[in-house]
Design an enzyme around this catalytic site. Structure first.
Site, PDB file in Angstrom:
ATOM      1  N   HIS A  87     133.318  87.426 -83.409  1.00 12.63           N
ATOM      2  CA  HIS A  87     132.347  86.736 -82.081  1.00 12.63           C
ATOM      3  C   HIS A  87     131.092  86.633 -82.483  1.00 12.63           C
ATOM      4  O   HIS A  87     129.955  86.732 -81.837  1.00 12.63           O
ATOM      5  CB  HIS A  87     132.895  88.137 -80.723  1.00 12.63           C
ATOM      6  CG  HIS A  87     133.503  88.069 -80.339  1.00 12.63           C
ATOM      7  ND1 HIS A  87     134.081  88.964 -78.974  1.00 12.63           N
ATOM      8  CD2 HIS A  87     135.295  87.067 -80.401  1.00 12.63           C
ATOM      9  CE1 HIS A  87     135.605  88.939 -79.135  1.00 12.63           C
ATOM     10  NE2 HIS A  87     135.936  87.516 -79.297  1.00 12.63           N
ATOM     11  N   ASP A 191     139.174  94.870 -78.675  1.00  6.23           N
ATOM     12  CA  ASP A 191     138.258  94.127 -79.985  1.00  6.23           C
ATOM     13  C   ASP A 191     139.184  95.005 -81.292  1.00  6.23           C
ATOM     14  O   ASP A 191     139.978  94.227 -82.548  1.00  6.23           O
ATOM     15  CB  ASP A 191     136.692  94.318 -80.151  1.00  6.23           C
ATOM     16  CG  ASP A 191     135.718  94.185 -79.689  1.00  6.23           C
ATOM     17  OD1 ASP A 191     136.372  93.075 -79.172  1.00  6.23           O
ATOM     18  OD2 ASP A 191     135.228  94.334 -79.549  1.00  6.23           O
ATOM     19  N   ILE A 409     126.007  93.002 -72.921  1.00  7.85           N
ATOM     20  CA  ILE A 409     124.743  92.281 -72.955  1.00  7.85           C
ATOM     21  C   ILE A 409     123.416  92.122 -71.980  1.00  7.85           C
ATOM     22  O   ILE A 409     122.638  92.128 -71.424  1.00  7.85           O
ATOM     23  CB  ILE A 409     124.855  91.692 -74.024  1.00  7.85           C
ATOM     24  CG1 ILE A 409     125.575  92.207 -75.245  1.00  7.85           C
ATOM     25  CG2 ILE A 409     123.382  91.333 -74.247  1.00  7.85           C
ATOM     26  CD1 ILE A 409     125.464  91.625 -77.027  1.00  7.85           C
ATOM     27  N   THR A 410     124.471  91.151 -70.918  1.00  7.47           N
ATOM     28  CA  THR A 410     123.512  90.481 -69.830  1.00  7.47           C
ATOM     29  C   THR A 410     123.489  91.915 -68.396  1.00  7.47           C
ATOM     30  O   THR A 410     121.843  91.603 -67.873  1.00  7.47           O
ATOM     31  CB  THR A 410     124.199  89.532 -69.499  1.00  7.47           C
ATOM     32  OG1 THR A 410     125.341  89.570 -68.762  1.00  7.47           O
ATOM     33  CG2 THR A 410     124.192  88.113 -70.215  1.00  7.47           C
TER      34      THR A 410
END
EC number: 1.18.1.6
Length: 493
Positions: A87, A191, A409-410
């Site tokens: 990613h 993941d 993250i945002t």
């Protein structure tokens, strides 16, 4: 430094021997203005929460100086050590963080363990405000019999291993088994499953560590079960992660249509739009017959993954010699409640699932950093109100240690901006200490006396250049340095 009582001196008592009265008054006002407009702030943790907090403070206060302390020698936290190597687009945020670090009002100090090398109280004495943004550095244990067996790993440690986290560099997961079980159904669980099943040639051009790539080349894992306590409507992964799993080269999904009976009607009645789109994709993958091209792709696939719902781990089953994992015992559950209150309740039925590797991905947790900082061990957060640490003026928190290990993250960006704004409001309202604070000058002296050698951002850029250089020969973006001692030698320490 001027004595603290200067502000109560009558003007008639102000010393006049060095300067004329007018010049003395002007100097005093300039000094006061400088003290009020140059806040010294430190941030503990250089992951997304730390850098976004620093970014907000620097952007919205023209004179603020921010020092970022980090226990690792390198910056960027989970962006470097948590984001999957396949990613790379998610890691582009490092460019934004680098611009922040290059500000002449910002400094990075790596290789400093707050709570050991320097206390939070010492930071509070040196700075006008301290922001704790050190994230969730531990994993939640299964707390079931057998979890200490070889072959049971935390997903956090496994991610750290393939991403080059120094503390996990010596981990040597045994991938000689046919079947692995991942406990948890969030993005980290997917993941881990994806990395286990991705053909190694697709990882060769990423920043995965060479040791991990070598182990994956030898892996015998062919099937990964991703197990959750609740049902399809409660999965925590996102549509992007699910789509990647469905389309993963060389693999096929194993989804039982019976798990999805009645789901279409429930989606229409209950699911908000993002959840509805996720469920529709999951439903299509489970119940619709694949098209000709997709069927042809799946037919020869040597690897498979599947979702198991309404299963809760009860015991890790040992091999006959008791030396490693041979399976996991799951309690069959049913759901009670609606919406956010939905919970999984055991039915009394049990099911044994054979496997040789168990990866626990049931969540991260924060740890207390210093005895002087309040901490809620049950929630795993620092008690706070909008980022203000409860009952400790001048101390703030942002990110996962503030709200718990949730979101992307945002989400952390928005949360960190809120903490930064609250801090600036308190500064403007006069709620933070007045007068000058020494900032890093005081901490540098303390660290020097304790034999601690901080790493600067320019030091990191030397290490970064070395990693990029090592990666070029293999066609990789970088080959990560794993050993802190080697990093220090490269920096001449």
């Amino acid at each position: 430094m001027a004595p603290r009582c200067w502000r109560w001196w009558p003007w008639s008592a102000w010393p006049r021997t060095r300067l004329p009265p007018s010049e003395s008054t002007q100097s005093f006002r300039q000094q006061l203005s400088t003290q009020e407009q140059t806040p010294q702030i430190c941030v503990v943790g250089s992951g997304p929460a730390g850098f976004y907090t620093a970014q907000h403070l620097l952007k919205h206060h023209p004179r603020a100086h921010v020092d970022i302390y980090e226990k690792q020698l390198v910056p960027f936290g989970l962006v470097r050590f948590g984001v999957a190597p396949d990613h790379p687009e998610v890691k582009n945020v490092i460019n934004t963080f680098t611009r922040t670090a290059h500000s002449d009002r910002c400094a990075f100090h790596g290789n400093v363990v707050v709570g050991r090398d320097v206390t939070v109280q010492e930071l509070r004495d040196a700075y006008h405000a301290v922001v704790l943004s050190y994230g969730a550095e531990d994993h939640r244990g299964l707390e079931i019999p057998g979890e200490e067996l070889p072959g049971v790993l935390s997903a956090r440690a496994f991610v750290g291993w393939y991403n080059g986290l120094p503390e996990n560099r010596k981990m040597a997961p045994d991938l000689s088994c046919d079947t692995a079980v991942v406990l948890g159904q969030g993005n980290v669980a997917l993941d881990v499953a994806r990395i286990l099943l991705t053909p190694p040639e697709y990882l060769e051009k990423t920043d995965i560590t060479e040791a991990a790539l070598g182990a994956l080349r030898q892996s015998q894992v062919k099937t990964v079960w991703i197990v959750g306590r609740r049902g399809p409507l409660q999965v925590a992964f996102t549509i992007k992660e699910l789509r990647e799993m469905i389309q993963l080269p060389g693999t096929r999904p194993i989804l039982d249509p019976a798990d999805f009976l009645g789901l279409q009607d429930r989606i229409k009645a209950e699911a908000p739009r993002p959840r509805k789109r996720l469920m529709e994709l999951l439903l299509r993958a489970a119940v619709e017959k694949p098209g000709v091209a997709e069927a042809a792709r799946r037919a020869p696939a040597p690897r498979a993954w599947g979702l198991r719902f309404l299963r809760s781990p009860q015991r890790v089953l040992p091999s006959p010699d008791g030396r490693r994992v041979a399976g996991i015992r799951l309690a069959v559950t049913r759901l009670e409640g609606v919406g956010e209150a939905t919970r999984a309740v055991p039915t009394g039925d049990l099911e044994d699932l054979p496997c040789g590797l168990v990866l626990s991905s049931i969540g991260y947790k924060s740890c207390p950093i210093d005895p002087s900082v309040p901490f809620d061990p049950k929630l795993g957060v620092i008690p706070n109100m909008e980022g203000r640490v409860v009952d400790v003026p001048g101390l703030y928190c942002s990110g996962w240690v503030k709200r718990g290990p949730t979101g992307v993250i945002t989400t952390t960006m928005t949360d960190s901006f809120v903490t930064g704004q609250i801090l600036l409001q308190d500064l403007k309202a006069g709620l933070l200490p007045s007068g000058p604070r020494p900032g890093y000058a005081a901490i540098k002296a303390l660290l020097g006396s304790r034999g601690v050698w901080p790493v600067s951002f320019s030091d990191w850029e030397k290490l970064d250049a070395e990693e990029v250089s090592r990666g070029q020969g293999a066609g990789k973006p970088r080959e990560k340095l794993l050993d802190p001692q080697e990093m220090l030698r490269l920096l001449g320490r």
